[in-house]
Design an enzyme around this catalytic site. Structure first.
Site, PDB file in Angstrom:
ATOM      1  N   HIS A 136       0.829  -1.208   0.000  1.00 13.33           N
ATOM      2  CA  HIS A 136       0.000   0.000   0.000  1.00 13.33           C
ATOM      3  C   HIS A 136       0.865   1.260   0.000  1.00 13.33           C
ATOM      4  CE1 HIS A 136      -3.311   2.608   0.746  1.00 13.33           C
ATOM      5  NE2 HIS A 136      -2.649   3.132   1.757  1.00 13.33           N
ATOM      6  N   ARG A 174      -9.882  -6.678 -12.865  1.00 13.76           N
ATOM      7  CA  ARG A 174      -9.728  -7.844 -11.971  1.00 13.76           C
ATOM      8  C   ARG A 174     -11.116  -8.275 -11.498  1.00 13.76           C
ATOM      9  NH1 ARG A 174      -4.828  -4.635  -9.948  1.00 13.76           N
ATOM     10  NH2 ARG A 174      -3.071  -6.082  -9.980  1.00 13.76           N
ATOM     11  N   ARG A 232     -10.186  -9.691 -17.180  1.00 14.70           N
ATOM     12  CA  ARG A 232      -9.506 -10.925 -16.773  1.00 14.70           C
ATOM     13  C   ARG A 232     -10.521 -11.833 -16.102  1.00 14.70           C
ATOM     14  NH1 ARG A 232      -4.564 -10.675 -12.654  1.00 14.70           N
ATOM     15  NH2 ARG A 232      -6.188 -10.296 -11.113  1.00 14.70           N
ATOM     16  N   GLU A 285       2.502 -14.658 -16.198  1.00 11.82           N
ATOM     17  CA  GLU A 285       2.849 -14.482 -14.784  1.00 11.82           C
ATOM     18  C   GLU A 285       3.714 -15.622 -14.286  1.00 11.82           C
ATOM     19  OE1 GLU A 285      -0.828 -12.633 -12.632  1.00 11.82           O
ATOM     20  OE2 GLU A 285      -1.552 -14.324 -13.814  1.00 11.82           O
ATOM     21  N   ASN A 334       3.863  -8.515 -11.142  1.00  9.64           N
ATOM     22  CA  ASN A 334       3.834  -8.775  -9.692  1.00  9.64           C
ATOM     23  C   ASN A 334       4.054 -10.264  -9.430  1.00  9.64           C
ATOM     24  OD1 ASN A 334       2.934  -6.142  -9.776  1.00  9.64           O
ATOM     25  ND2 ASN A 334       0.797  -6.667  -9.415  1.00  9.64           N
ATOM     26  N   ASP A 335       3.285 -11.091 -10.126  1.00 12.32           N
ATOM     27  CA  ASP A 335       3.452 -12.529  -9.935  1.00 12.32           C
ATOM     28  C   ASP A 335       4.684 -13.052 -10.661  1.00 12.32           C
ATOM     29  OD1 ASP A 335       1.516 -13.612  -8.169  1.00 12.32           O
ATOM     30  OD2 ASP A 335      -0.040 -13.129  -9.622  1.00 12.32           O
ATOM     31  N   ARG A 360       5.564 -12.193  -2.882  1.00 13.13           N
ATOM     32  CA  ARG A 360       5.418 -10.771  -3.203  1.00 13.13           C
ATOM     33  C   ARG A 360       4.906  -9.949  -2.026  1.00 13.13           C
ATOM     34  NH1 ARG A 360       0.374 -10.871  -7.528  1.00 13.13           N
ATOM     35  NH2 ARG A 360      -0.411  -8.939  -6.622  1.00 13.13           N
ATOM     36  N   CYS A 380       0.671  -5.261 -17.192  1.00 15.00           N
ATOM     37  CA  CYS A 380      -0.386  -4.761 -16.318  1.00 15.00           C
ATOM     38  C   CYS A 380      -0.037  -4.931 -14.842  1.00 15.00           C
ATOM     39  CB  CYS A 380      -1.726  -5.422 -16.632  1.00 15.00           C
ATOM     40  SG  CYS A 380      -1.709  -7.208 -16.360  1.00 15.00           S
TER      41      CYS A 380
HETATM   42  C1  PEP Z   1       0.303  -9.398 -11.613  1.00 13.86           C
HETATM   43  O1  PEP Z   1       0.503 -10.490 -11.067  1.00 13.86           O
HETATM   44  O2  PEP Z   1       1.206  -8.623 -11.959  1.00 13.86           O
HETATM   45  C2  PEP Z   1      -1.083  -8.957 -11.865  1.00 13.86           C
HETATM   46  C3  PEP Z   1      -1.318  -7.864 -12.566  1.00 13.86           C
HETATM   47  O3  PEP Z   1      -2.079  -9.678 -11.283  1.00 13.86           O
HETATM   48  P1  PEP Z   1      -2.469  -9.513  -9.727  1.00 13.86           P
HETATM   49  O4  PEP Z   1      -1.663  -8.386  -9.155  1.00 13.86           O
HETATM   50  O5  PEP Z   1      -3.923  -9.281  -9.688  1.00 13.86           O
HETATM   51  O6  PEP Z   1      -2.039 -10.855  -9.194  1.00 13.86           O
HETATM   52 MG    MG Z   2      -1.145 -11.877 -10.817  1.00 15.06          MG
END
Ligand code: PEP
Ligand code: MG
Length: 545
Positions: A185, A281, A317, A406, A429-430, A440, A477
């Site tokens: 955050h 999402r 998604r 991912e 992110n993943d 993460r 994304c």
């Molecule tokens: C990601 O993993 O980068 C992604 C955009 O999906 P989420 O953050 O919803 O897992």
């Molecule tokens: Mg993800």
């Protein structure tokens, strides 16, 4: 002057006096026993109400995300199950009210933690509400950010949404936190305010004598001083080049899109002049749902999100359930390692009818809203999985179908993936979490999840090359797309759309507009050649100076 280092998550340098975000109060004792348990228990509901009233009053003076965060925290304070459990503990064991609130909130937090994932992240909010009610009962100042009197650098363990929702960006020069990671955050907030931030600064809170700090969000350095320093604000990212139509200075088209989770997010995307939505999402619509919503209900919910984007791109998604976002109606059982378990598209292999109903609802909502809708699947690992998904989506009447990248395997086989889908979108992110085998959500591993890590960038380069070989589009994304400097590198790696938290849209759109494609490509080469994240970022910054 003492130099500490962490992970820079929002660019720029700033310096000024330190203001510490108050740490939680000491644990309230269970003794001495109260003499009148009934009267003691009766103090709890008004204290919870006073906390909720205070948060609602703050919510009334702000708009958008800040309002939503404060209202959600206020609603949690008013949750009758928390108060009544605390009252019960006072009546049963004659413990003082603050102790009973501590224990009741502990039970509540434990049940969220056991649920795991996204709900587990709400534990931070439960602790926040708990500490506010205890402070109210004790008649002391609540923990959190004190009212700022002058421009200051905020130093904290980590920041809760309610701590920061109504921060005045003119008074916060920078953020530095001992915990937190690149997708925390604190990181998202700092980028949205356009102020420098460094997270995961080990040893930061132990330096209690420091009265001033300089925070470098580029290098991740935090310099602490026991003497006053000259106050310096970071230069705000220039957003004047953002026209609402994305591209490099020499005319290469790069779509600048927003990430949304539910209808409440769309206003921010529209006011930031996002060109559409690069990641909707859908699971965020149903985090609290016990039963699968029927097709008509889903169709209405999706249409509400799509309507503001009639005629524009929206990438929907399909449900990304499991791991950090468990859904009540898609229970994947007790898994020893949920991040590596049955999550994302994998849930649909066992329950294809749930996916088919969702695809039917999305196709209907696309028609209802007039948005230019594509769908994509989360957590795809192989071309075979992508082809399975694409066939079902096309059967449901959705013409443009993509896969998220991912999982490292999907990145390594991106070329073959792109032969069976129309586009891929990289979830950094993943992808970072799986490439580095680093959760993460863990502040301690934030450095590995830094999207400037050259190993991650080299994988993105492979995907970019697969895009140009097949003539198909590659988007990003994940949070990486929200960093204006990194956005230029991503464009140089062959990425043709960037989707991010809405507040980052103008800064990223401007940054892309301020560089030519050859300059982005040179920056990408520079980043790829680096051996660590800090080196990559420093070299790219120097290349653009
Ligand atoms: C990601 O993993 O980068 C992604 C955009 O999906 P989420 O953050 O919803 O897992
Ligand atoms: Mg993800």
């Amino acid at each position: 002057m003492l130099r500490l280092s962490g992970v820079g998550v929002s660019n720029g340098r700033a310096a000024g006096p330190v203001v510490r975000v108050a740490e939680p109060l000491p644990e309230p004792p269970a003794s001495p026993a109260v003499t009148d348990p009934e009267a003691e228990a009766a103090r709890i509901p008004p204290a919870a109400q006073a906390v909720a009233d205070g948060l609602f009053a703050r919510a009334a003076s702000v708009e958008g995300d800040a309002k939503a965060v404060l209202e959600t925290t206020a609603a949690m304070a008013m949750d009758p199950s928390l108060s009544s459990r605390a009252e019960q503990l006072v009546n049963q064991r004659a413990v003082p009210a603050p102790r009973a609130v501590l224990e009741a909130a502990g039970e509540f937090a434990e049940s969220l933690r056991a649920t795991g994932g996204y709900l587990a992240e709400r534990v931070r909010d439960v602790h926040d509400v708990r500490d506010r009610i205890i402070a109210e009962l004790l008649g002391v100042r609540p923990p959190g950010v004190p009212a700022l009197q002058e421009p200051s650098v905020l130093v904290a363990r980590d920041l809760a949404p309610a701590d920061t929702a109504d921060l005045d960006p003119d008074l916060v020069l920078a953020l530095a936190t001992e915990e937190g990671g690149p997708t925390s955050h604190t990181a998202i907030l700092a980028r949205s305010l356009g102020i420098p931030a460094v997270v995961a600064v080990r040893g930061l809170l132990a330096e209690t004598a420091a009265i001033a700090a300089e925070v470098d969000g580029d290098s991740g350095a935090v310099e602490l001083s026991e003497e006053r320093v000259e106050v310096r604000a970071a230069e705000r990212a220039d957003t004047t080049d953002w026209t609402g139509s994305g591209g490099t200075s020499d005319g290469t088209r790069v779509k600048i899109l927003a990430n949304v989770g539910a209808a409440a997010d769309t206003a921010a995307a529209v006011s930031a002049r996002a060109e559409g939505v690069g990641l909707f999402r859908t699971e965020f619509c149903y985090l609290a749902a016990e039963d699968e919503p029927d097709v008509a209900t889903q169709r209405a919910a999706y249409a509400e999100v799509l309507e503001p984007f009639a005629g524009k791109t929206v990438v929907v998604r399909t449900l990304d359930a499991g791991a950090d976002k468990p859904l009540g109606f898609l229970d994947t059982g007790n898994e020893p390692n949920p991040a590596l378990g049955v999550r994302g598209l994998r849930v649909a292999f066992d329950l294809p009818e749930v996916l088919d109903r969702q695809l039917t609802a999305i196709a209907g909502a696309a028609g209802d809203s007039g948005a230019d809708v594509s769908v994509m699947a989360p957590m795809v690992a192989t071309p075979e999985e992508a082809a399975w998904f694409a066939e079902r989506a096309r059967t449901a009447g959705i013409a443009r179908v993509g896969a998220m990248v991912e999982v490292p395997a999907a990145a390594l086989i991106a070329r073959e993936l792109l032969e069976v889908v129309d586009f891929v979108s990289i979830g950094t992110n993943d992808l970072a979490q799986y490439v580095f085998a680093a959760d993460r959500q863990l502040g301690a591993l934030a450095g590995l999840n830094d999207p400037w890590q050259p190993a991650l960038l080299r994988l993105i380069a492979m995907i970019g090359r697969a895009g140009s070989e097949t003539g198909k589009s590659v988007g990003v994304c994940g949070e990486a797309a929200a960093d204006p400097l990194l956005a230029r590198v991503l464009v140089g790696l062959g990425v043709s759309s960037l989707s991010m938290v809405a507040t980052a849209v103008p800064a990223v759109g401007s940054a892309v507009a301020g560089a030519s494609l050859p300059a982005c490509e040179r920056a990408a080469e520079t980043a790829l050649a680096a051996s660590d994240a800090a080196g990559a970022k420093a070299a790219v910054r120097a290349a653009f100076e």
